[in-house]
Design a protein around this motif. Structure first.
Motif, mmCIF file in Angstrom:
data_model
loop_
_atom_site.group_PDB
_atom_site.id
_atom_site.type_symbol
_atom_site.label_atom_id
_atom_site.label_comp_id
_atom_site.label_asym_id
_atom_site.label_seq_id
_atom_site.Cartn_x
_atom_site.Cartn_y
_atom_site.Cartn_z
ATOM 1 N N ILE A 223 0.817 -1.196 0.000
ATOM 2 C CA ILE A 223 0.000 0.000 0.000
ATOM 3 C C ILE A 223 0.864 1.264 0.000
ATOM 4 O O ILE A 223 0.541 2.250 -0.668
ATOM 5 N N GLY A 224 1.972 1.265 0.730
ATOM 6 C CA GLY A 224 2.855 2.436 0.759
ATOM 7 C C GLY A 224 3.461 2.731 -0.591
ATOM 8 O O GLY A 224 3.670 3.894 -0.962
ATOM 9 N N GLU A 225 3.745 1.664 -1.369
ATOM 10 C CA GLU A 225 4.291 1.839 -2.718
ATOM 11 C C GLU A 225 3.252 2.440 -3.646
ATOM 12 O O GLU A 225 3.551 3.320 -4.463
ATOM 13 N N ALA A 226 2.004 1.972 -3.514
ATOM 14 C CA ALA A 226 0.920 2.501 -4.353
ATOM 15 C C ALA A 226 0.610 3.949 -3.985
ATOM 16 O O ALA A 226 0.348 4.780 -4.856
ATOM 17 N N SER A 227 0.652 4.272 -2.689
ATOM 18 C CA SER A 227 0.360 5.623 -2.226
ATOM 19 C C SER A 227 1.355 6.638 -2.784
ATOM 20 O O SER A 227 1.023 7.811 -2.959
ATOM 21 N N ALA A 228 2.576 6.201 -3.054
ATOM 22 C CA ALA A 228 3.643 7.109 -3.501
ATOM 23 C C ALA A 228 3.635 7.360 -5.009
ATOM 24 O O ALA A 228 4.391 8.200 -5.506
ATOM 25 N N LEU A 229 2.778 6.663 -5.754
ATOM 26 C CA LEU A 229 2.809 6.757 -7.218
ATOM 27 C C LEU A 229 2.297 8.092 -7.739
ATOM 28 O O LEU A 229 1.342 8.665 -7.219
ATOM 29 N N THR A 230 2.952 8.571 -8.793
ATOM 30 C CA THR A 230 2.486 9.731 -9.553
ATOM 31 C C THR A 230 2.389 9.326 -11.021
ATOM 32 O O THR A 230 2.795 8.215 -11.398
ATOM 33 N N MET A 231 1.902 10.223 -11.846
ATOM 34 C CA MET A 231 1.774 9.909 -13.274
ATOM 35 C C MET A 231 3.124 9.598 -13.904
ATOM 36 O O MET A 231 3.200 8.840 -14.873
ATOM 37 N N ASN A 232 4.198 10.178 -13.370
ATOM 38 C CA ASN A 232 5.541 9.941 -13.924
ATOM 39 C C ASN A 232 5.988 8.496 -13.755
ATOM 40 O O ASN A 232 6.931 8.059 -14.420
ATOM 41 N N ASP A 233 5.328 7.760 -12.864
ATOM 42 C CA ASP A 233 5.720 6.366 -12.622
ATOM 43 C C ASP A 233 4.993 5.379 -13.535
ATOM 44 O O ASP A 233 5.295 4.185 -13.507
ATOM 45 N N ILE A 234 4.038 5.876 -14.317
ATOM 46 C CA ILE A 234 3.241 4.998 -15.177
ATOM 47 C C ILE A 234 3.614 5.200 -16.644
ATOM 48 O O ILE A 234 3.622 6.319 -17.150
ATOM 49 N N ASP A 235 3.949 4.119 -17.302
ATOM 50 C CA ASP A 235 4.208 4.124 -18.747
ATOM 51 C C ASP A 235 2.996 3.473 -19.411
ATOM 52 O O ASP A 235 2.920 2.252 -19.533
ATOM 53 N N PHE A 236 2.037 4.323 -19.826
ATOM 54 C CA PHE A 236 0.797 3.795 -20.397
ATOM 55 C C PHE A 236 1.036 3.108 -21.734
ATOM 56 O O PHE A 236 0.348 2.133 -22.072
ATOM 57 N N GLU A 237 1.988 3.588 -22.490
ATOM 58 C CA GLU A 237 2.238 3.020 -23.819
ATOM 59 C C GLU A 237 2.710 1.574 -23.727
ATOM 60 O O GLU A 237 2.284 0.707 -24.505
ATOM 61 N N ASN A 238 3.593 1.305 -22.751
ATOM 62 C CA ASN A 238 4.154 -0.045 -22.621
ATOM 63 C C ASN A 238 3.542 -0.837 -21.461
ATOM 64 O O ASN A 238 4.007 -1.934 -21.156
ATOM 65 N N HIS A 239 2.517 -0.264 -20.821
ATOM 66 C CA HIS A 239 1.834 -0.942 -19.708
ATOM 67 C C HIS A 239 2.811 -1.311 -18.584
ATOM 68 O O HIS A 239 2.872 -2.452 -18.133
#
Length: 418
Positions: A223-239
């Protein structure tokens, strides 16, 4: 002690005081010397004193390698260990351990000499403490674990010849074993229980909790890892999602939250995302845009503006505490209405970590997925750690993504939601 007269390269006379001593590490005889330049009684006496001091210093330094004369009492040992240990762990770990450290003063007197601490003494102290405070087996195990670390430190620094707590075994009662098993079982959810839980979360006012649950099931993140996520951590193109930090919020106000490293070095990883997680993230982002616009038009001191993806109704990041509160309410609702709504009794206690259990169990129950793939996906190093999460029943992460996607499809969550 003996004295010599010598000459240097230019023929100038000087004097040397010599003495032999036994090396405390090897027992072999060695020689130390001091130079002086005047052949007077006063100069010779001064050289003698300097040579004695020099030998004492050499011996004390070598003895310091294997002796610890400063650790005499239990308090000495406890404080020295704590000062060294606290530099190796995170602040929240230190806070938890301070509670145990304070208890130890009641357990074993601070002024008791280390030479007097025996296994029987420690065992009796543990027994008295447990009876006095009616402590659980889990609490006593934590206390003994800390004692083990303290006494191991003493052994390492030769303050004591062996750890008096290592030989002590704490035995749980039959009832405690049953309760522990019951608590553990309550965290594991089967398919129909996951379906009921997700359905209830989907009915909450803030759907970010529902999509957070899907994200945790789909990735196995803490949960702590998920709480820290921002858009910069997601690569939508490569999933893909990059996990390289954790949000620390325990016992802190929102303004005091801070980013820390992941729980372990292996926790830093890149995970492949199933399509249902990608869709959940897109929904979260759209909700955040609506919220940000609302705050811009109707600013209020109760609203928070953060970059984190998963947010509460007021914009603060969803933490383990806030998610646990929501799950607690859902648990209560399910205990009352589960038989009527879903056709079975709700006996579980869903917590944020339950979703990590679900993810790992689904993957380990698929024999086509290698253990190493599961470990890489959830950030585990030891095989025993990963196997400890499995229930009911073991490179690319495509097989993992396919397995968790098949599981979530059975829950009927692929429909569009706001």
């Amino acid at each position: 002690m003996y004295f010599e007269e010598r000459k240097n390269k230019v023929g100038k006379i000087f004097y040397v005081a010599n003495e032999r001593y036994a090396d405390p590490l090897t027992g072999k005889k060695k020689r130390a010397s001091v130079v002086y330049h005047s052949n007077t009684v006063r100069a010779r006496r001064q050289a003698e004193r300097e040579l004695i001091d020099k030998i004492d210093l050499i011996i004390s330094k070598k003895q310091g390698v294997f002796k610890s004369s400063t650790l005499l009492t239990f308090d000495d040992l406890k404080r020295n260990w704590f000062e060294t240990w606290k530099t190796t762990v995170k602040p929240q770990t230190i806070k938890r351990e301070i509670v145990v450290i304070n208890r130890l003063s009641e357990l074993i007197a601070d002024d008791i000499l280390l030479d007097s601490v025996t296994p029987l003494l420690v065992q009796n102290c543990l027994k008295e403490y447990r009876e006095k405070y009616h402590s659980t087996h889990s609490t006593m195990q934590h206390i003994k674990c800390t004692l083990n670390k303290i006494f191991d430190y003493g052994v390492l620094h030769n303050a004591i010849p062996f750890s008096p707590s290592r030989v002590i075994k704490l035995n749980a009662t039959v009832e405690e074993k049953r309760e522990k098993k019951k608590r553990k079982e309550a965290k594991f959810l089967n398919a129909k229980e996951v379906n009921a839980l997700l359905s209830e979360l989907r009915g909450r006012r803030n759907l970010n909790y529902y999509d957070l649950a899907l994200f945790l099931i789909g990735t196995g993140c803490r949960i702590g890892e998920a709480s820290a996520l921002t858009m910069n951590d997601i690569d939508f193109e490569n999933h893909l999602v990059t996990i390289d930090k954790s949000l620390q919020a325990h016992d802190l106000k929102v303004d005091e939250f801070y980013l820390d490293t992941t729980k372990t070095e292996a926790g830093e990883r890149i995970g492949q995302l199933p399509e249902f997680v990608i869709q959940a993230l897109r929904r979260v982002i759209e909700r955040n845009k609506v919220f940000d616009k609302h705050v811009e038009n109707l600013p209020s001191s109760v609203f928070r503006k953060v970059d984190f993806l998963f947010r509460t109704e007021y914009g603060a990041p969803i933490t383990s505490h806030s998610f646990r509160q929501i799950l607690g309410r859902v648990n209560k609702v399910l205990k009352l209405k589960c038989p009527e709504k879903y056709g079975f009794e709700w006996t579980k206690n869903a917590i944020p970590h339950s979703f990590r259990h679900i993810h790992i169990s689904v993957l380990r129950n698929d024999p086509t997925i290698p253990l190493k793939e599961v470990q890489a996906r959830v950030g585990h190093v030891q095989e025993e750690t990963t196997n400890g999460y499995t229930h009911l029943l073991s490179t690319s992460q495509e097989k993992s993504v396919e397995a968790i996607s098949r599981f979530i499809e059975k829950m009927g969550v692929n429909e569009n939601i706001a």
